[in-house]
Design a protein around this motif. Structure first.
Motif, mmCIF file in Angstrom:
data_model
loop_
_atom_site.group_PDB
_atom_site.id
_atom_site.type_symbol
_atom_site.label_atom_id
_atom_site.label_comp_id
_atom_site.label_asym_id
_atom_site.label_seq_id
_atom_site.Cartn_x
_atom_site.Cartn_y
_atom_site.Cartn_z
ATOM 1 N N LEU A 1 -7.615 -0.443 -5.205
ATOM 2 C CA LEU A 1 -6.818 0.204 -4.150
ATOM 3 C C LEU A 1 -6.200 1.505 -4.661
ATOM 4 N N ILE B 1 1.697 1.826 -3.554
ATOM 5 C CA ILE B 1 0.505 2.286 -4.272
ATOM 6 C C ILE B 1 0.279 3.772 -3.970
ATOM 7 N N ALA B 2 0.499 4.161 -2.712
ATOM 8 C CA ALA B 2 0.331 5.572 -2.337
ATOM 9 C C ALA B 2 1.325 6.444 -3.103
ATOM 10 N N THR C 1 0.841 -1.201 0.000
ATOM 11 C CA THR C 1 0.000 0.000 0.000
ATOM 12 C C THR C 1 0.878 1.254 0.000
#
Lengths: 405, 405
Positions: free
Chosen positions: A80, A19-20, A16
């Motif tokens: 996501l 992804i951020a 994550t």
């Protein structure tokens, strides 16, 4: 303002946190005023993990169901990423293969893109949304979920770029671009600013990773400028196009190499009688990939053919050949393990007949024996002892001036 | 030969070993000649894990994208189950919500089933295939993936059972059926052979788990016999239907209980002026679930209202009430923590007015103070000190003869 496709591979979306980071990168591109379509792979090793679950349940999992299973990976990533983009105030919408209208044939696990209806994407872009598309997946005529096989997300990105007539298709990955050779082994390897589609095709087929050959071929056919660049910095990367600019026009543009090659040699008791084709048809039918094939017929010597395969196929190749010996009419002669393939690639070779000679000469000076040779218009491959592979690659990289910018 | 729907929850498909076991169970049912549709949940904690990833990226993840994300869980399970069924020689095919034509409204994360086009399922059943459907998910009019909210897979199973006019809908879970009370805390709790839909609805709403109220309501509306049974053995489980057989017809059929209840009391300085509704509207607007509400207006005493909420909502409830004090026109009086709710349920109560009295009497004998009371046609709930909860449940279970078969 341009239309751009940004594709992020599994390593770039593995967590994550990553992804951020990518969301912020996309946001920066959006601020420049571009229309952006993003294509994503599954997170990290998700595809492998899912496949392993399937193999725990079946030795030969049904391919339709494998597509159903594996296509969930990209769907999770795109959702996501869209969640993060919206959290930082960037309007976005994610779409699966079937939602985006990416039509494929019905060959599960290795489907080919048939067509893409770009209407939906173009409408969403007109609403100033970032469109996020699941890579690797499509839908067949009969509404079945399909996947495009290895490197499928690259193919998705290029196919979508073609369908919306994008100005560029950026492939973000964990390397900074296409290198003259693998920098882990070749000291002076450097990033190429430009490369021709065909050269990339040869390099990709020679195991130089980075891009899947199918994606390159797609880009070549539709003349989509393709750029390979790093997910982690803003460097320019490598642009693939039809013809590179003059100043970049070296004769040889890359050195690729691949270990764990085995050479098999087959002799015929009787003169060659057409069974050559049968041998390779039989091997292909058993999914054994044959790479280089060398045949020579010399008077007074038994006819023979040598060919190279990957080490992991050796046991099966021998089994297949032995069990078809009678039918194929040969005596199995010999195999040699511990070999490697080293190749030079460059579209300038076509007009430089001395390139192969220069290659052999340098290898002779390095005392590296050449076991097999194969040439195409834009590459020369040699099979050498595996222990000499790195030395050969470095020597050839030096010989053709690849370290110089 | 019957048409049956078999639904397996997350615990029953948590690992590949468990999926393999379930495949064999389905195969045994198939051998009896039934037409079988299977509905599956996501494996184990997959849904929670996916949701956690989303919350790492956003405090309030976009709901459409959450549906995109969460729906992958069931899709993976159904593919794995189909792979295993085919590996053991049972013909099967898995279908997502959109493939099976499970139409919902467009309320992401809490969609309602609008209709199911059963044609595809019926055609596949006619081909003697086992049809595996992803639970919890559907597709809206505009082709968006939706999910049905908590307990959604149960609802999917019942909705599909209704659409194909199934003879029975079996809900396989990690318990053996519906019990007279929670056997972990009530010593003599035993499995019920039969239960009425309405009783199950009350029990489900009172936290007796097992089945989601929406699924029960759906089954009730379409008169689908619903059976709750264990994934791990062949016991008969509990059948839900409109009216249970005479011999099972006890007045009280179950005792449910729930801990961590808080009672809030609000006083009005001035006589009640209609702000009662405003209080509960305000709380609802802030997603605070209020359970029992008790109001009494006694001459000479300030009007007051008491209501119960879950402990985890307390801080937010106080904040909401305090910040709307002026507008709502009350003085905040008091709250009491450390409470629990104990309920008795049974459709026979309607015609037995003495049931509530018998309940209060027993609790008095047990020296358990009753803080609040709430009744419906088929249940009575009391709020008692949390320390007395288990004792109260056991006493009431005994009082209404639930240990006897």
């Amino acid at each position: 303002m341009s239309k751009i496709v940004m594709k992020f591979g599994g390593t770039s979306v593995a967590t994550t946190e990553k992804i951020a980071k990518i969301a912020h990168r996309i946001s920066r591109e959006k601020e420049k005023g571009h229309d952006i379509v993003v294509v994503v792979s599954a997170m990290g090793k998700t595809t492998d993990d899912l496949a392993n679950l399937a193999f725990e349940l079946s030795e030969a999992p049904n391919k339709r169901e494998m597509d159903m299973l594996l296509s969930t990976g990209e769907q999770a990533t795109m959702a996501l990423l869209s969640i993060k983009l919206q959290a930082i105030g960037v309007d976005s919408v994610s779409l699966t293969g079937w939602q985006v209208g990416l039509q494929t044939d019905a060959v599960h696990r290795n489907a080919k893109v048939v067509k893409i209806d770009a209407t939906k994407i173009l409408n969403l872009l007109a609403e100033k949304k970032i469109v996020i598309v699941a890579g690797f997946q499509g839908v067949s005529d009969s509404g079945e979920i399909t996947t495009l096989g290895r490197g499928g997300s690259d193919t998705t990105a290029v196919a979508i770029a073609a369908s919306i007539a994008a100005d560029i298709c950026d492939i973000y990955t964990d390397v900074e671009g296409v290198f003259t050779s693998d920098p882990r082994f070749v000291t002076n390897a450097r990033k190429l600013a430009q490369l021709e589609y065909d050269e990339m095709l040869e390099l990709a087929n020679l195991g130089a990773g980075v891009l899947h050959p199918r994606a390159v071929e797609f880009a070549k056919n539709y003349k989509i400028p393709l750029r390979v660049r790093s997910s982690y910095n803003d460097e320019e990367g490598t642009i693939l196009k039809e013809e590179v600019d003059m100043e970049n026009n070296l004769v040889v543009r890359g050195v690729a190499f691949e270990s764990d090659i085995v050479r098999l040699t087959i002799e015929y008791e009787v003169p060659f009688n057409g069974s050559l084709a049968s041998i390779f048809t039989t091997l292909a039918a058993n999914h054994i990939n044959v790479d280089i094939i060398v045949q020579s017929i010399v008077d007074g010597v038994k006819p023979a053919v040598s060919f190279s395969i990957k080490k992991e196929s050796l046991a099966e190749a021998i089994t297949v050949l032995e069990s078809n010996k009678q039918m194929l009419g040969f005596t199995f002669a010999d195999f040699e393990v511990g070999l490697a393939k080293v190749s030079i690639v460059g579209s300038g070779m076509v007009s430089n007949p001395g390139v192969a000679a220069q290659m052999f000469d340098r290898l002779r000076k390095e005392n590296i024996p050449v076991k097999m040779v194969s040439t195409s218009e834009i590459k020369v491959s040699v099979v050498v002892p595996q222990n000499d592979m790195i030395q050969a690659a470095n020597a050839l990289h030096d010989e053709f001036g690849l370290a110089l910018v």
